[in-house]
Design an enzyme around this catalytic site. Structure first.
Site, short mmCIF file in Angstrom:
data_model
loop_
_atom_site.label_atom_id
_atom_site.label_comp_id
_atom_site.label_asym_id
_atom_site.label_seq_id
_atom_site.Cartn_x
_atom_site.Cartn_y
_atom_site.Cartn_z
N GLU A 1 0.62 -1.41 0.14
CA GLU A 1 -0.15 -0.37 -0.34
C GLU A 1 0.85 1.08 0.11
O GLU A 1 1.67 1.58 0.71
CB GLU A 1 -1.09 0.21 1.20
CG GLU A 1 -1.86 1.32 1.44
CD GLU A 1 -3.02 0.54 2.90
OE1 GLU A 1 -3.41 2.45 3.47
OE2 GLU A 1 -3.44 -0.32 3.06
N GLU B 1 -3.47 10.48 2.83
CA GLU B 1 -4.43 10.77 3.91
C GLU B 1 -4.74 12.03 4.18
O GLU B 1 -3.17 12.66 4.82
CB GLU B 1 -4.57 9.96 4.69
CG GLU B 1 -5.00 8.99 4.79
CD GLU B 1 -5.17 7.81 5.25
OE1 GLU B 1 -6.25 6.63 5.83
OE2 GLU B 1 -4.07 7.36 6.15
#
Length: 433
Positions: free
Chosen positions: A209, A213
């Site tokens: 990943e 964010e």
């Protein structure tokens, strides 16, 4: 956002989310995002103790005419078995599972609403849609294309059944990418503590990943992170998070986020400025290197476990009168893979099309051609007890689509026809190649 398995019948998986730097408090052990529903590999659910397909006829591995062992342990030859969490171990041969549909160059201005499809309606073929809306609890639609924007919505019109907070949305690409560039112009929804907006690359099976964010308690804080092959039950390495102060409120206007990912480095950009570089040589043994999908997400981190609420900001406000809605609005997306898929042989390729045409897939009342199974109309797809095993994909998997969960919003038949054939994934042995 890190995906881990969950026992809830209302979601297929949960997501770990963290983006902490050395100057921030240590992250909690787990940060759940209950709105994400990307599927993790469930080898234990599909295989026997000896590594054969659990419900293969007569035991052993799947036969040649139904060569693929599905994520629920049934044998068949169509996408429900061969493309959705297909288990190489337990299948007829090491190449029975379909290959991943790899990325092509895409410059999406969101002019065509038909290119966004709900996972229950997605056939698994990447030519039918560019973006797939993942499952979330509740009855309302939380991801739409409107006014040439992809809009993800978070509200509390219906409370999340696990956390009591709001319900958000996740949208992932129908194709996978191994190295290349992803770029998007969007306005975050992160203007209130608890709201979380994300733009990521992720493999729900390998565990790799790479993240952008933004958390609402500080919308000027662009959090960057990456993870390497995290699997359920394994310790998560949170040490790679870096906070970047962009000195403006990202929820007030659109900004451009870009991620470059090559075999040697990762670069995070904001409005054309390079903000972070991580070399593979600096993180040997933890550099993401498997195919991933592009995903956008909005979720309520203000409710749930203590560590999550401390990170995101406790008790997200939906005032006045629980009517407030948060929106992550995406203006455009550009995907530029390092090696685009060869379009001369449409996915999954002539060999696998022939395999499907000549094989048995059925998805019928005996759960494919496997032992046990059950009536796909029974609505007991989560039981997997040999009597009410439901469809071939979900039986025994504890899914939330059957009549015994989520008020029967997705019957076992709908899963066979659409829902669970959606996510074109194969076992980690293919991903890690």
């Amino acid at each position: 956002m890190r995906f881990i398995s969950t026992i809830s019948t209302l979601v297929l998986s949960a997501t770990l989310a963290a983006a902490q730097s050395s100057s921030s408090p240590a992250p909690p052990v787990s940060l759940y995002n209950p709105d994400f529903a990307l599927v993790r590999s469930k080898v234990a659910a599909a295989l026997t103790a000896t590594g054969t397909c659990k419900f293969a006829p007569g035991g052993g591995s799947c036969p040649e005419n139904a060569p693929c062992c599905s994520g629920a342990g049934y044998c068949g030859s169509d996408p429900a078995f061969c493309a959705d969490n297909c288990q190489v171990t337990g299948s007829f041969a090491s190449d029975s599972c379909w290959p991943l549909p790899m990325a092509v160059n895409l410059d999406d201005q969101f002019k065509d609403k038909a290119r966004l499809i709900h996972i229950k309606d997605f056939t698994g073929y990447p030519t039918s849609a560019d973006w797939v809306i993942d499952r979330s609890p509740g009855t309302r639609e939380h991801a739409v294309i409107e006014d040439d924007k992809l809009v993800l919505k978070l509200n509390r019109v219906e409370k999340h059944p696990e956390t009591g907070g709001g319900i958000g949305a996740t949208v992932h690409s129908s194709r996978w990418m191994k190295y290349g560039t992803i770029e998007a112009r969007f306005k975050t929804a992160s203007n209130m503590p608890g709201t979380v907006s994300s733009f990521i690359l992720i493999s729900p099976i390998s565990g790799d990943e790479i993240d952008f964010e933004v958390v609402g308690k500080d919308p000027s804080d662009m959090q960057t992170n990456f993870y390497y092959r995290v699997q359920p039950g394994n310790k998560v390495d949170y040490s790679h998070g870096v906070h970047v102060n962009v000195n403006l409120d990202t929820s007030l206007d659109y900004h451009t986020y870009r991620l470059d990912w090559t075999p040697t480095e990762m670069k995070w950009w904001f409005d054309g400025e390079l903000k972070r570089t991580t070399l593979a040589s600096e993180v040997v043994g933890s550099f993401p290197d498997t195919p991933m999908r592009i995903a956008f997400g909005i979720w309520d981190g203000g409710y749930g476990e203590k560590g999550t609420t401390e990170w995101a900001g406790a008790n997200t406000s939906y005032e006045p009168n629980e009517s407030r809605e948060y929106q992550l609005s995406i203006d455009w997306v550009k995907i530029t893979p390092m090696t685009p898929e060869n379009a001369t042989d449409p996915w999954p390729g002539a060999k696998y099309i022939k395999q499907m045409e000549n094989g048995l897939n059925n998805g019928n009342s005996n759960g494919g051609i496997g032992n046990g199974g059950g009536n796909p109309n029974s609505g007991n797809s989560g039981n997997g007890n040999g009597v009410h095993g439901g469809g071939p994909v979900v039986g025994g998997d504890g899914g939330w689509m059957g009549g015994n969960a989520a008020s029967g919003l997705h019957s076992a038949r709908s899963v066979v026809v659409g829902g669970a054939v959606a996510i074109a994934t194969v076992l980690a042995t293919v991903l890690l190649a």
